[in-house]
Enzyme design. Structure first.
Site, short mmCIF file in Angstrom:
data_model
loop_
_atom_site.label_atom_id
_atom_site.label_comp_id
_atom_site.label_asym_id
_atom_site.label_seq_id
_atom_site.Cartn_x
_atom_site.Cartn_y
_atom_site.Cartn_z
N CYS A 38 0.85 -1.19 0.00
CA CYS A 38 0.00 0.00 0.00
C CYS A 38 0.89 1.24 0.00
CB CYS A 38 -0.88 -0.05 1.25
SG CYS A 38 -1.84 1.44 1.58
N SER A 40 0.68 3.70 1.82
CA SER A 40 0.97 4.16 3.18
C SER A 40 2.32 3.61 3.66
CB SER A 40 -0.15 3.77 4.14
OG SER A 40 -1.36 4.37 3.73
N HIS A 43 4.70 6.00 2.30
CA HIS A 43 4.69 7.24 3.10
C HIS A 43 5.60 7.08 4.33
CE1 HIS A 43 1.72 9.44 0.91
NE2 HIS A 43 0.67 8.76 1.29
N HIS A 59 1.05 -3.92 5.93
CA HIS A 59 -0.17 -3.87 6.76
C HIS A 59 -1.40 -4.28 5.97
CE1 HIS A 59 -0.04 -0.05 4.62
NE2 HIS A 59 -1.36 -0.04 4.75
N CYS A 163 -6.27 -3.76 3.63
CA CYS A 163 -6.23 -2.29 3.73
C CYS A 163 -6.90 -1.62 2.54
CB CYS A 163 -4.80 -1.76 3.91
SG CYS A 163 -4.79 0.05 3.96
N1 NAD Z 1 -7.56 6.94 4.54
C1 NAD Z 1 -6.99 5.79 4.83
O1 NAD Z 1 -7.33 5.16 5.84
C2 NAD Z 1 -5.97 5.20 3.91
C3 NAD Z 1 -5.71 3.82 3.93
C4 NAD Z 1 -4.83 3.33 2.96
C5 NAD Z 1 -4.16 4.16 2.10
N2 NAD Z 1 -4.40 5.49 2.17
C6 NAD Z 1 -3.75 6.44 1.26
O2 NAD Z 1 -4.42 6.43 0.03
C7 NAD Z 1 -3.53 6.94 -0.98
C8 NAD Z 1 -3.54 6.02 -2.18
O3 NAD Z 1 -2.96 4.76 -1.85
P1 NAD Z 1 -2.68 3.68 -2.99
O4 NAD Z 1 -2.00 2.54 -2.30
O5 NAD Z 1 -3.89 3.44 -3.80
O6 NAD Z 1 -1.59 4.49 -3.87
P2 NAD Z 1 -1.04 4.25 -5.36
O7 NAD Z 1 0.31 4.83 -5.40
O8 NAD Z 1 -1.20 2.81 -5.72
O9 NAD Z 1 -2.06 5.07 -6.28
C9 NAD Z 1 -2.00 6.45 -6.47
C10 NAD Z 1 -2.55 6.77 -7.85
O10 NAD Z 1 -2.54 8.17 -8.04
C11 NAD Z 1 -2.10 8.47 -9.36
N3 NAD Z 1 -1.54 9.83 -9.36
C12 NAD Z 1 -0.39 10.25 -8.79
N4 NAD Z 1 -0.25 11.59 -8.94
C13 NAD Z 1 -1.34 12.02 -9.62
C14 NAD Z 1 -1.80 13.29 -10.05
N5 NAD Z 1 -1.10 14.40 -9.82
N6 NAD Z 1 -2.99 13.38 -10.70
C15 NAD Z 1 -3.72 12.26 -10.92
N7 NAD Z 1 -3.33 11.02 -10.55
C16 NAD Z 1 -2.15 10.90 -9.90
C17 NAD Z 1 -1.10 7.37 -9.67
O11 NAD Z 1 -0.94 7.19 -11.07
C18 NAD Z 1 -1.77 6.17 -9.00
O12 NAD Z 1 -2.66 5.53 -9.90
C19 NAD Z 1 -2.16 7.08 -0.30
O13 NAD Z 1 -1.99 8.41 0.15
C20 NAD Z 1 -2.32 6.17 0.92
O14 NAD Z 1 -1.44 6.51 1.96
C21 NAD Z 1 -5.30 6.02 3.03
ZN ZN Z 2 -2.75 0.83 3.59
#
Ligand code: NAD
Ligand code: ZN
Ligand code: ZN
Length: 362
Positions: A38, A40, A43, A59, A163
């Site tokens: 993920c 995160s 991050h 996770h 997650c």
């Molecule tokens: N709220 C929560 O509880 C929670 C839980 C898990 C993950 N997250 C967060 O969710 C986010 C996404 O996680 P993920 O694992 O899907 O990430 P990921 O890296 O797999 O996906 C991110 C996507 O965003 C796109 N992207 C990047 N920059 C861009 C831009 N400027 N414009 C348009 N698209 C763009 C990428 O091409 C990719 O498809 C992360 O910040 C993660 O930490 C939050």
């Molecule tokens: Zn996660």
């Protein structure tokens, strides 16, 4: 056992031999079957989420119970389980009020004076991320981080529910109420965004607009239910969404975690609409937005944490969604990799080359 240890921020994870303790009271020892990767975790590596090294990340796991500690009655060896970082105490105001995902006890591991769950062969403690640490061949978790699932659910796909799927799907199913026919925008088509997109489809949204800067992702997004796609690398995505929705969408899910895309999410939200912040913006960064825009157009902004889950209730349901064909997980998996490839996997994630990558263990 072998594990990928974060020894420092912004450095490759180190593949090391790690000692895992026997299960104590209320703990469960698992053989890790699969762990999704993920953003995160990335991050944490990059310091946008503060977790001190040394630590084993990961996770988003599924595994098989090997042994249980004293007092564990919900699990027995051989059970198939999914792990979730929102473990709960059961007695605080959040747990008893129906929002166990906000339970403040969730990051509490063993008492500081006890033997660590994870350590080097020499006995130095290694941190456990979110009570899970699934970038490792085995896991030692509190029973309240786990849920039992059906044995016929494939464990590599089950791990995604740990997650990303619970976060994205739950944002659409639990955090907000989306009336059928609503217009929905998903910004970011990674694992989390593709799950939110499927949540919008499952609740019967009307237009479902996928926004990403990597146009190759639209093929997957369309298979999972997107009716329209906006390439954020080509022109102004806000104008494109406003054009497709006649002035702004009813619900916009930001699933990336960047300051500019959070601002775009608010701008793409129509009058009376709701912006749902799912992506994690690095904690050091603030996001300027127009408060007058919110007041005069009665827009709402809400955060969504881990899909507002009650995971022992939600995750078996999401397994059923997969097995009855409503939730598509196979399409979300770009590659299955061994633990040794974890650093290359983070490089691919940084470049946006993948949807979800899953580490599978023998
Ligand atoms: N709220 C929560 O509880 C929670 C839980 C898990 C993950 N997250 C967060 O969710 C986010 C996404 O996680 P993920 O694992 O899907 O990430 P990921 O890296 O797999 O996906 C991110 C996507 O965003 C796109 N992207 C990047 N920059 C861009 C831009 N400027 N414009 C348009 N698209 C763009 C990428 O091409 C990719 O498809 C992360 O910040 C993660 O930490 C939050
Ligand atoms: Zn996660
Ligand atoms: Zn609690």
């Amino acid at each position: 056992m072998k594990a990928a240890v974060m020894r420092a921020n912004n450095a490759p994870l180190e593949l090391e031999e790690v000692r895992i303790d026997d299960p104590g009271p209320g703990e469960v020892l698992l053989k890790t079957a699969a762990s999704g990767i993920c953003h995160s975790d990335l991050h944490v590596i990059e310091g946008g989420l503060p977790v001190p090294p040394p630590c084993i990340l990961g996770h988003e796991p599924a595994g098989v119970v090997e042994a249980v500690g004293a007092g564990v009655t919900d699990f027995t060896p051989g059970d198939h389980v999914i792990g979730c970082l929102t473990s709960w105490c059961g007695v605080c105001k959040f747990c008893t009020g129906g929002r166990p995902y906000l339970c403040p006890s969730q990051y509490i591991g063993r008492a500081p004076e006890s033997k660590p769950r994870l350590s080097t062969p020499g006995g130095d403690a290694i941190g456990q991320f979110a009570n899970l640490s699934s970038f490792a061949e085995k896991m030692l978790c509190p029973e309240r981080s786990l849920v039992k699932i059906r044995d016929d659910m494939p464990l590599d796909r089950a791990s995604l529910i740990g997650c990303g799927v619970t976060t994205g799907l739950g944002a659409a199913l639990n955090t907000v109420h989306i009336p059928a026919g609503s217009s929905v925008v998903i910004i970011g088509c990674g694992g989390v965004g593709l799950a939110a997109l499927q949540g919008a489809r499952i609740v019967g949204a009307g237009k479902i607009i996928a926004v990403d800067a990597q146009a190759w992702k639209f093929d997957i997004a369309q298979k999972l239910g997107a009716t329209d796609c906006v390439d954020a690398s080509d022109g102004d995505p806000v104008a494109a969404v406003q054009g497709l929705t006649g002035g702004g969408a009813d619900f916009v899910f930001e699933c990336i975690g960047l300051v500019p895309t959070v601002q775009q999410a608010v701008a793409m939200t129509g009058r009376g609409g709701t912006t749902v912040l799912v992506g994690v913006v690095p904690i050091q960064q603030l996001v300027p937005i127009s408060a007058a825009d919110l007041t005069l157009q009665e827009k709402k902004i809400t955060g969504s944490y881990m899909g507002s889950n009650r995971f022992r209730f939600d995750m078996p349901k999401y397994v059923e969604f997969y097995l009855d064909g409503r939730l598509h997980l196979d399409e979300m998996i770009s590659s299955r990799i061994p633990l040794d490839e974890v650093n290359e996997a983070f490089d691919r994630m940084r470049k946006g080359e993948v949807a979800r990558q899953v580490i599978v263990f023998d």
